[in-house]
Write an enzyme that holds these catalytic residues in place. Structure first.
Site, mmCIF file in Angstrom:
data_model
loop_
_atom_site.group_PDB
_atom_site.id
_atom_site.type_symbol
_atom_site.label_atom_id
_atom_site.label_comp_id
_atom_site.label_asym_id
_atom_site.label_seq_id
_atom_site.Cartn_x
_atom_site.Cartn_y
_atom_site.Cartn_z
ATOM 1 N N SER A 138 0.843 -1.195 0.000
ATOM 2 C CA SER A 138 0.000 0.000 0.000
ATOM 3 C C SER A 138 0.876 1.242 0.000
ATOM 4 C CB SER A 138 -0.864 -0.003 1.265
ATOM 5 O OG SER A 138 -1.445 1.261 1.473
ATOM 6 N N TYR A 170 -1.222 -0.699 11.146
ATOM 7 C CA TYR A 170 -1.615 -1.310 9.869
ATOM 8 C C TYR A 170 -0.531 -1.060 8.814
ATOM 9 C CZ TYR A 170 -3.371 -1.072 5.130
ATOM 10 O OH TYR A 170 -3.467 -1.175 3.769
ATOM 11 N N LYS A 201 2.418 -3.597 6.633
ATOM 12 C CA LYS A 201 2.740 -3.626 5.194
ATOM 13 C C LYS A 201 4.240 -3.397 5.000
ATOM 14 C CE LYS A 201 -1.413 -4.226 3.440
ATOM 15 N NZ LYS A 201 -1.757 -5.531 2.856
#
Ligand code: UD1
Length: 339
Positions: free
Chosen positions: A124, A148, A152
């Protein structure tokens, strides 16, 4: 090829599974269905006119995953499965690290044991953090600003280390900008559980009457209309990017990173105007304070993906909104709408 798609019943996973089937690949979906429903896969098969295989297994279940690999003999993996709500990740960091990072480590161990060493990973643009420099380019330093995003970033690091240690691995790290829209049939689309965190699904639920109005987070950013600017990308273009990355990995070893975005930014007010036009009525909104952690402007430099993969996004913001609206109008309650 036969491709294992983790998280294949989710939003981006279902559109990519369809694109794979349409391109003639065989598809094996693994999903634990915590945040999705199998109905999406019924519809993918109906659209493709072909079957795929489905296994309800959690990535942390290494035995269950080994059984899938033994049964299916796949050539490569596209890895979407993961938790993705920023706010929830701040409240439950261990849950996020365990599922996203732990789940990926388990998957990589099982892949290695079965000599499957080609992976396309769903990363992302969140890995760039709140960078003030735009456009974002792949070589910029990573600095995710929430758990979060850090999952990634950590998974990218793990895959880079795995690739450096063993040249038999072929890995693509795909950094998505803001995926929106839906398949033009209106049969598959984004179906968030609970209150949507992201702009487009929220706008769509207001437009269809499920919510009263959109809260626009901040109108005092240093942008032409004061609202935040993002690089929205049609999910069908994004799905095509995965196929291009897979084809690249069939010819090149090593670990590669690509931004998948359009290279253009749109403001929140521009999105609201485009969605209102698509829906045929104004979507009500109100200005609210900025959301903590939001950057003013974020958009990709997608030139590496064009140069290396021959891929670029072609669908406009109007098409994104028209397709997103068709899905929402035809399925006001998402997949729970039935039929
Ligand atoms: C968010 C996440 C990011 C994640 C990405 C995709 C945050 C801080 N960032 O990115 O980590 O990778 O989703 O899941 O949550 N907006 C409103 N009203 C709303 C919702 C959003 O005005 O109800 C605005 C935001 O301030 C932003 C734009 O719309 O300017 C897009 O927001 P969103 O869809 O949440 O995406 P990102 O913030 O880019």
């Amino acid at each position: 090829m036969k491709i294992l798609v983790t998280g294949g019943s989710g939003y981006i996973g279902s559109h990519t599974s369809l694109a794979l089937l349409e391109a003639g690949h065989d598809v094996v979906v693994v999903d634990n269905l915590t945040n999705s429903t199998k109905t999406s896969l019924d519809r993918v098969q109906e659209l493709a006119g072909r079957r795929l295989a489905f296994h309800q297994v959690d990535l942390l279940d290494e035995k269950g995953m080994s059984a899938v690999f033994e049964q299916e003999q796949v050539d490569a993996v596209i890895h979407f499965a993961g938790l993705k709500a920023v706010g929830e990740s701040v409240d439950k960091p261990l849950y996020y690290y365990h599922n996203n990072v732990g789940g990926t480590i388990s998957l990589l161990r099982v892949m290695d044991a079965h000599e499957v060493r080609t992976m396309v990973f769903s990363s992302s643009a969140t890995v760039y953090g709140a960078s003030e420099e735009v456009p974002l380019i792949e070589k910029m330093p990573l600095d995710a600003v929430n758990p979060y995003g850090r999952t990634k970033e950590q998974i990218e690091d793990i895959l880079s280390d795995v690739g450096a240690a063993d040249p038999r691995w072929n890995v693509a790290l795909l950094r998505y900008f803001n995926p929106v829209g839906a398949h033009p049939s209106g049969r598959i689309g984004e179906d968030p559980t609970g209150t949507p965190n992201n702009l487009l699904p929220f706008v769509a639920q207001v437009a269809v009457g499920r919510r009263e109005k959109v809260m626009v987070f901040g109108n005092d950013y240093p942008t032409p209309d004061g609202t935040g600017i993002r690089d929205y990308i049609h999910v069908v273009d994004l799905a095509a990017g995965h196929l291009a990355a897979l084809e690249y990995l069939a010819r090149h070893g090593g670990v590669h990173r690509w931004n998948l975005g359009t290279g253009d930014g749109s403001s929140v007010l521009e999105v609201l105007a485009a969605f209102s036009a698509a829906a045929g009525h104004d979507v009500p909104y109100e200005f609210a304070p900025r959301r903590p952690g939001d950057a003013a402007v974020s958009y990709a430099d997608p030139s590496s993906a064009l140069a290396d993969l021959g891929w670029s996004a072609t669908r406009t913001l109007d098409e994104m909104c028209e397709d997103h609206w068709r899905w929402q109008k035809d399925n006001p309650q998402g997949y729970a709408s039935g039929a």
